[in-house]
Design an enzyme around this catalytic site. Structure first.
Site, PDB file in Angstrom:
ATOM      1  N   CYS A   1       0.894  -1.163   0.000  1.00 48.63           N
ATOM      2  CA  CYS A   1       0.000   0.000   0.000  1.00 48.63           C
ATOM      3  C   CYS A   1       0.923   1.202   0.000  1.00 48.63           C
ATOM      4  CB  CYS A   1      -0.929   0.039   1.210  1.00 48.63           C
ATOM      5  SG  CYS A   1      -1.806   1.619   1.291  1.00 48.63           S
TER       6      CYS A   1
ATOM      7  N   CYS B   1      -0.578   4.036   2.603  1.00 47.65           N
ATOM      8  CA  CYS B   1      -0.639   3.867   4.065  1.00 47.65           C
ATOM      9  C   CYS B   1      -0.432   2.390   4.415  1.00 47.65           C
ATOM     10  CB  CYS B   1      -1.938   4.420   4.623  1.00 47.65           C
ATOM     11  SG  CYS B   1      -3.423   4.014   3.682  1.00 47.65           S
ATOM     12  N   SER B   2      -1.489   1.652   4.724  1.00 49.13           N
ATOM     13  CA  SER B   2      -1.307   0.267   5.147  1.00 49.13           C
ATOM     14  C   SER B   2      -2.518  -0.582   4.766  1.00 49.13           C
ATOM     15  CB  SER B   2      -1.081   0.216   6.656  1.00 49.13           C
ATOM     16  OG  SER B   2      -2.193   0.797   7.314  1.00 49.13           O
ATOM     17  N   CYS B   3      -3.162  -0.287   3.633  1.00 51.61           N
ATOM     18  CA  CYS B   3      -4.342  -1.047   3.214  1.00 51.61           C
ATOM     19  C   CYS B   3      -3.957  -2.518   3.031  1.00 51.61           C
ATOM     20  CB  CYS B   3      -4.902  -0.479   1.918  1.00 51.61           C
ATOM     21  SG  CYS B   3      -5.492   1.216   2.119  1.00 51.61           S
TER      22      CYS B   3
HETATM   23 FE    FE Z   1      -3.512   2.121   2.770  1.00 49.18          FE
END
Ligand code: FE
Length: 205
Positions: free
Chosen positions: A109, A112-114
């Protein structure tokens, strides 16, 4: 969905408001608009807490041993994961990327941190790091090599961005030397990094 840019005043308010107050305000808006029912939030949190890479590993092991399940997993991931008690209702769609000879997938991602938390649990710490997010895009082959993942010459690496709209997991290739293994034994080989494409599962020598 279009997003209006935040004003400087709104940004300041966001940065200075305690997270609990932001969460409470967000819930009030979601409930008022009828987008989320109050009981859905604890249910979603409980599902995420229950999820772990062990579920992803079991999904992979079944796909390796059952061709019909593999076909379903690639065509309709949301239906396929129901076999393991996972509901993607209300979650972003899940996509499954199949590694093949000559074709490897790496998931990141960049924003961010998907991550497909419903099937893999919380992402590993490095997945969220700025270094991983940048290097996965700039130099995926070098990054993989640092993890000891050396792909056969000529293998193409496709880097896929997981986003708020679409979450991805990798279906790795079944390692040679595992002929005749059952699902439980196979799933024990699959690590979280295999499900992201940082490593590939290997049978013990
Ligand atoms: Fe994300």
């Amino acid at each position: 969905m279009a997003h209006a840019p935040l004003s400087a005043a709104d940004r300041k308010l966001l940065e200075t408001t305690p997270p609990e107050a932001l969460f409470a305000a967000l819930k009030r808006v979601l409930f008022a608009k009828g987008l989320v029912a109050p009981e859905e939030i604890p249910a979603q949190i409980a599902q995420t807490e229950r999820a772990s890479p062990l579920i992803g590993a079991q999904i992979v092991a079944r796909a390796w041993t059952d061709p019909a399940y593999r076909a379903l997993l690639l065509a309709e991931p949301a239906r396929a994961v129901e076999a393991f008690g996972v509901s993607l209702t209300g979650a972003p769609p899940l996509g499954v990327l199949e590694n093949r000879p000559g074709q490897h997938h790496l998931i990141v991602c960049t924003l961010c941190s998907c991550y497909p938390r419903a099937v893999l649990g919380y992402p590993p710490f490095w997945y969220k790091s700025a270094a991983y997010r940048a290097r996965a895009v700039r130099d995926p082959r070098g990054l993989l090599a640092e993890w000891g993942t050396v792909l056969p010459a000529g293998t193409e690496i496709t880097v896929v961005d997981s986003t708020a709209d679409y979450r991805w997991m990798v279906l790795p290739m079944r390692p040679s030397g595992t002929e005749g293994w059952d699902e439980a034994r196979l799933s024990a080989l699959v690590r979280v990094s295999d499900l992201i494409g940082m490593t590939v599962p290997e049978a013990p020598a």
